[in-house]
Scaffold this motif. Structure first.
Motif, short mmCIF file in Angstrom:
data_model
loop_
_atom_site.label_atom_id
_atom_site.label_comp_id
_atom_site.label_asym_id
_atom_site.label_seq_id
_atom_site.Cartn_x
_atom_site.Cartn_y
_atom_site.Cartn_z
N LEU A 45 38.09 32.43 30.42
CA LEU A 45 39.02 31.84 29.46
C LEU A 45 38.54 30.46 29.01
O LEU A 45 38.72 30.07 27.86
CB LEU A 45 40.42 31.74 30.06
CG LEU A 45 41.24 33.03 30.01
CD1 LEU A 45 42.53 32.87 30.80
CD2 LEU A 45 41.56 33.41 28.56
N TYR A 46 37.93 29.72 29.94
CA TYR A 46 37.44 28.39 29.59
C TYR A 46 36.40 28.48 28.48
O TYR A 46 36.44 27.75 27.48
CB TYR A 46 36.86 27.69 30.81
CG TYR A 46 36.22 26.37 30.47
CD1 TYR A 46 37.02 25.27 30.17
CD2 TYR A 46 34.83 26.24 30.40
CE1 TYR A 46 36.45 24.06 29.82
CE2 TYR A 46 34.26 25.03 30.06
CZ TYR A 46 35.06 23.94 29.77
OH TYR A 46 34.50 22.75 29.41
N VAL A 72 36.54 29.15 20.69
CA VAL A 72 37.60 29.13 19.68
C VAL A 72 37.77 27.74 19.08
O VAL A 72 37.93 27.58 17.87
CB VAL A 72 38.92 29.63 20.31
CG1 VAL A 72 40.11 29.33 19.40
CG2 VAL A 72 38.85 31.12 20.60
N TRP A 73 37.71 26.73 19.94
CA TRP A 73 37.98 25.37 19.48
C TRP A 73 36.75 24.68 18.87
O TRP A 73 36.87 23.56 18.35
CB TRP A 73 38.52 24.52 20.63
CG TRP A 73 39.98 24.75 20.89
CD1 TRP A 73 40.52 25.79 21.58
CD2 TRP A 73 41.09 23.96 20.45
NE1 TRP A 73 41.88 25.70 21.60
CE2 TRP A 73 42.26 24.57 20.92
CE3 TRP A 73 41.20 22.78 19.71
CZ2 TRP A 73 43.53 24.05 20.66
CZ3 TRP A 73 42.47 22.26 19.46
CH2 TRP A 73 43.62 22.89 19.93
N THR A 133 35.93 31.01 26.43
CA THR A 133 36.57 31.53 25.21
C THR A 133 37.24 30.39 24.47
O THR A 133 37.13 30.25 23.25
CB THR A 133 37.63 32.59 25.59
OG1 THR A 133 37.06 33.49 26.53
CG2 THR A 133 38.11 33.34 24.37
N LYS A 134 37.94 29.55 25.22
CA LYS A 134 38.63 28.41 24.63
C LYS A 134 37.63 27.49 23.92
O LYS A 134 37.86 27.03 22.81
CB LYS A 134 39.39 27.66 25.74
CG LYS A 134 40.28 26.55 25.26
CD LYS A 134 39.67 25.21 25.59
CE LYS A 134 40.30 24.14 24.72
NZ LYS A 134 39.51 22.91 24.75
N PHE A 158 38.32 34.77 36.00
CA PHE A 158 39.16 34.88 34.80
C PHE A 158 39.31 33.50 34.14
O PHE A 158 39.18 33.36 32.91
CB PHE A 158 40.52 35.46 35.20
CG PHE A 158 41.39 35.85 34.04
CD1 PHE A 158 40.86 36.26 32.83
CD2 PHE A 158 42.78 35.84 34.18
CE1 PHE A 158 41.68 36.63 31.78
CE2 PHE A 158 43.61 36.20 33.13
CZ PHE A 158 43.06 36.60 31.92
N ALA A 159 39.56 32.48 34.97
CA ALA A 159 39.70 31.13 34.43
C ALA A 159 38.40 30.69 33.76
O ALA A 159 38.41 30.08 32.68
CB ALA A 159 40.09 30.15 35.53
N ILE A 209 39.49 32.87 39.61
CA ILE A 209 38.46 31.88 39.27
C ILE A 209 37.54 32.43 38.18
O ILE A 209 37.21 31.74 37.21
CB ILE A 209 37.69 31.46 40.55
CG1 ILE A 209 38.61 30.60 41.42
CG2 ILE A 209 36.42 30.69 40.20
CD1 ILE A 209 38.14 30.38 42.83
N ASP A 246 35.14 25.02 16.19
CA ASP A 246 35.17 24.64 14.77
C ASP A 246 36.21 23.56 14.48
O ASP A 246 36.31 23.07 13.37
CB ASP A 246 35.42 25.88 13.90
CG ASP A 246 36.71 26.59 14.27
OD1 ASP A 246 37.22 26.32 15.38
OD2 ASP A 246 37.22 27.39 13.47
N VAL A 247 37.01 23.21 15.49
CA VAL A 247 38.03 22.18 15.26
C VAL A 247 37.49 20.80 15.61
O VAL A 247 37.66 19.84 14.87
CB VAL A 247 39.31 22.48 16.07
CG1 VAL A 247 40.34 21.38 15.86
CG2 VAL A 247 39.88 23.82 15.65
N HIS A 248 36.84 20.71 16.76
CA HIS A 248 36.33 19.39 17.18
C HIS A 248 34.93 19.17 16.65
O HIS A 248 34.07 20.00 16.86
CB HIS A 248 36.34 19.29 18.71
CG HIS A 248 37.74 19.13 19.24
ND1 HIS A 248 38.60 18.19 18.77
CD2 HIS A 248 38.43 19.84 20.16
CE1 HIS A 248 39.74 18.29 19.39
NE2 HIS A 248 39.68 19.30 20.24
#
Lengths: 408, 276
Positions: free
Chosen positions: B264-265, B271-272, B267-268, B260-261, B258, B274-276
């Motif tokens: 990662l959430y 990372v994203w 981090t995601k 770790f998830a 939990i 600059d895309v949305h």
């Protein structure tokens, strides 16, 4: 795997290797620079999850093999002994058994995602067919693995499934004896299932390489169902897809861990904790949950040969999907009628699964027949006709427009 | 979308009506075993050492006359998450049993059991086991996982979340208390015994437990109710000796996954961004 690579390693050793074997470039173009559509949703993470699950199954399986004895008198006890006396043997065994179930859960989500978004359509037909082949191999591997436990359900599942071939006129009986290596399911059967259960996962791994290769030639489909037109429509695989896949893979592991650590026998049948006994037939012989819809189709048809034919056809029909679905529009997002038939199809599959657990009598048989008709009608009648009659919604001009348009 | 939802809702309603109702109605002559509160249920469940010791006593003095416990070794009694016996206690229990062996000259002998030995079978072979009641008494090692009762829809879906998986011991405890006189009109074959929880009601095993049969050292009541419960708990341990380690490690794994998830959430998201 998608064209010549622009990969230029800085390190001298890597440069030396790259000139002789461009494996770094292959990895770089496949898993780092590989362009993925920017609008992929979480349903697209199941490909990565499936690769991970295949790895889990192979690793736990190889260690379990070290403690397993493929003999009718010893198999059941060797499985129990591995859970009691091997360090963390219970963990390996429960991971392997529940891992198989989660592997199938993931593959069903992956397949349904493919159907919902029309991922099998031109130019991805070969990619889809390779997927159907992998699924067939998974079914064979899962079935044989279940038999290895040599509990009551293992033995009787092996008897029922191998006996299906006896429905073939004339050649049926000799084929069944040949499969058994004798006149009943026995030690030769267990030994060959063991051998094949070890072999097939590596065949699956090979087919997965082809599947990924084909994927990297055509590129991924996406929720909009239109091809990327410019760089604005895609993002590089790393870090975008890797971190997203990684996040959801860990979420999936939480579900797996829930089963493994808290309810490890929930998905299994209690009768499989009774050692195999050819003299005692269980009241109801039921396969593992992931085969139940097909088992219901088999039993829905009163004639044995036709039933076996329907069972086979229900799986083989998937391979023809790219040509049965005549619609030019891929994604269900823009296909209002297809979307309803799709969800009805999902419900029918779940309901068939439930019927697979029921004894084939009365209302269950009638319902199984109705749902079997829908199962086949979905592929053979509804999909071909929908492409002709359905009024689809207008497609966005590009992926980036569909993303930004949705946000605005 | 509304149309689609209506179809789904109607189909689901039909599904529940078609299968839910018969699930309530089916097998009305076989009652569902009552749910017992077990110390080992749930994500933090632990075996109650005193209960396992009492259950073991019932097993030794009653069940073991007919039932084997092949897969359990005496040493297991002293393992972590088991009965809490010391090495000396384990050796003493083992020594009370006679185990078949051969001496250095190859002659068959009987010697006192050692911790590494498994529980010896009460019968020489399967035919001997079958002789008395027509069917061999099943081995008790994994019996708690091999017995259940039908939960039906929708209960099995709730069990997924509530982690109810004690159908085995619930059924066994109920069965041991489930002997009655057959109802009028029930044709009981000779040699059979009527048990209201047994599928088909005709069980070969005679009522095994009577009040006062086993005396507990800890002063627990000498009732059939208590015996049945304790021996069912012992059978769960025999079937799943590493259960406590499994649940303990499971909790650690859950916490790790939990956290770790969560990492990662975020981090995601970064990372994203600059895309949305």
């Amino acid at each position: 795997m998608s064209g010549p690579s622009t990969y230029q390693p800085q390190n001298k050793v890597l440069q030396w290797i790259e000139k002789r074997l461009p494996i770094g470039g292959l990895i770089h173009s496949s898993f780092i620079a590989y362009p993925t559509p920017r609008n992929l949703n979480y349903w697209w993470t199941f490909g990565g999850i499936l690769s991970f699950m295949l790895g889990v199954q192979i690793i736990t399986g190889i260690v379990l093999t070290m403690h397993y004895t493929p003999h009718v008198d010893l198999a059941f006890k060797s499985v129990e002994a591995s859970m009691r006396d091997v360090n963390y043997g219970w963990l390996l065994r429960y991971l392997h058994a529940n891992g198989a179930a989660m592997f199938f859960l993931a593959v069903y989500i992956h397949m349904l995602r493919g159907i919902y978004y029309g991922s099998y359509k031109e130019p991805r037909e070969v990619l889809w067919i390779l997927g159907v082949i992998i699924y067939g191999l998974m079914m064979a591997t899962g079935f044989m693995g279940y038999v290895l436990v040599w509990g009551q359900m293992s033995f009787w599942a092996a008897t029922v499934i191998t006996n299906l071939f006896s429905a073939l006129p004339g050649i049926g009986e000799p084929i069944v004896s040949w499969l058994w290596g004798g006149y009943a399911v026995g030690n030769p059967t267990l030994n060959r299932f063991y051998s094949l259960h070890y072999l097939l996962p590596f065949v699956i791994a090979g087919a997965v390489v082809l599947h990924v290769w084909a994927l990297h030639v055509t590129g991924q489909n996406n929720p909009a169902g239109i091809e990327p037109k410019s760089d604005k429509d895609t993002v590089p695989f790393t870090p975008y897809a890797t971190v997203k896949d990684g996040f959801f893979m860990v979420c999936f592991c939480i579900v797996l861990a829930w089963f493994v650590f808290y309810i490890p026998n929930f998905l299994g049948h209690p009768d499989n904790y009774i050692p195999a006994n050819p003299a005692v037939t269980p009241t109801h012989i039921v396969p593992e949950w992931y085969y139940l819809p097909f088992y219901a189709i088999l039993r829905a048809i009163p004639d044995k040969l036709l039933g076996v034919g329907a069972l086979g056809a229900s799986i083989v029909v998937l391979a023809f999907l790219p040509w049965l679905d005549t619609s030019k529009v891929r994604s269900a997002r823009y296909r209002p009628l297809f979307r309803q038939f799709f969800w009805l199809f999902v419900i029918v599959c779940v309901a068939l699964g439930w019927l697979g657990t029921k004894p084939p009598e009365g209302l269950s048989v009638l319902l199984s027949r109705i749902l079997t008709v829908y199962y086949f009608a979905f592929f053979l009648i509804i999909l071909p006709l929908l492409g002709i009659f359905e009024k689809t919604k207008p497609l966005p001009n590009s992926i980036s427009e569909s993303v930004l348009g949705a946000k605005a | 979308m509304t149309m689609q939802r209506t179809i789904i809702a109607l189909t689901l309603a039909g599904f529940v009506a078609a299968f839910g109702a018969p699930a309530f109605a089916q097998d009305h002559d076989t009652p569902q075993p009552p749910r017992i509160k077990w110390s080992f249920s749930g994500p933090f469940g632990k075996f109650d050492e005193a209960q396992l010791q009492r259950g073991f006593k019932v097993f030794r003095e009653v069940c073991a006359n007919c039932h084997s416990l092949d897969m359990v070794a005496f040493r297991n009694l002293g393992d972590a998450g088991a009965l809490g016996y010391s090495a000396a206690q384990v050796a003493a229990v083992a020594a009370e049993y006679k185990v078949k062996d051969t001496d250095d000259l190859g002659n068959p002998i009987e010697r006192a059991g050692r911790p590494a030995d498994h529980f010896p079978s009460p019968f020489a072979n399967e035919l001997a086991a079958k002789a008395q009641y027509g069917v061999p008494p099943p081995d008790m090692s994994v019996l708690a996982k091999a017995r259940t009762y039908e939960r039906g829809f929708p209960w099995f879906v709730f069990d997924l979340i509530t982690q109810y998986q004690e159908q085995g011991p619930d059924y066994i405890a109920a069965l041991l208390k489930g002997y009655e006189d057959p109802p009028k009109g029930f044709a009981l074959p000779s040699g059979g015994h009527y048990n209201k929880y047994f599928p088909g009601h005709n069980i070969a095993m005679p009522p095994p437990l009577t009040a006062g049969q086993v005396t507990f050292d800890d002063g627990s009541p000498a009732t059939v109710e208590q015996y049945a419960k304790d021996v069912a708990a012992f059978m769960v341990w025999a079937a799943e000796p590493h259960m406590m380690a499994r649940k303990r490690i499971g909790f650690q794994v859950m916490i790790f996954l939990i956290v770790f998830a969560g990492l990662l959430y975020f981090t995601k998201k970064k990372v994203w961004s600059d895309v949305h």
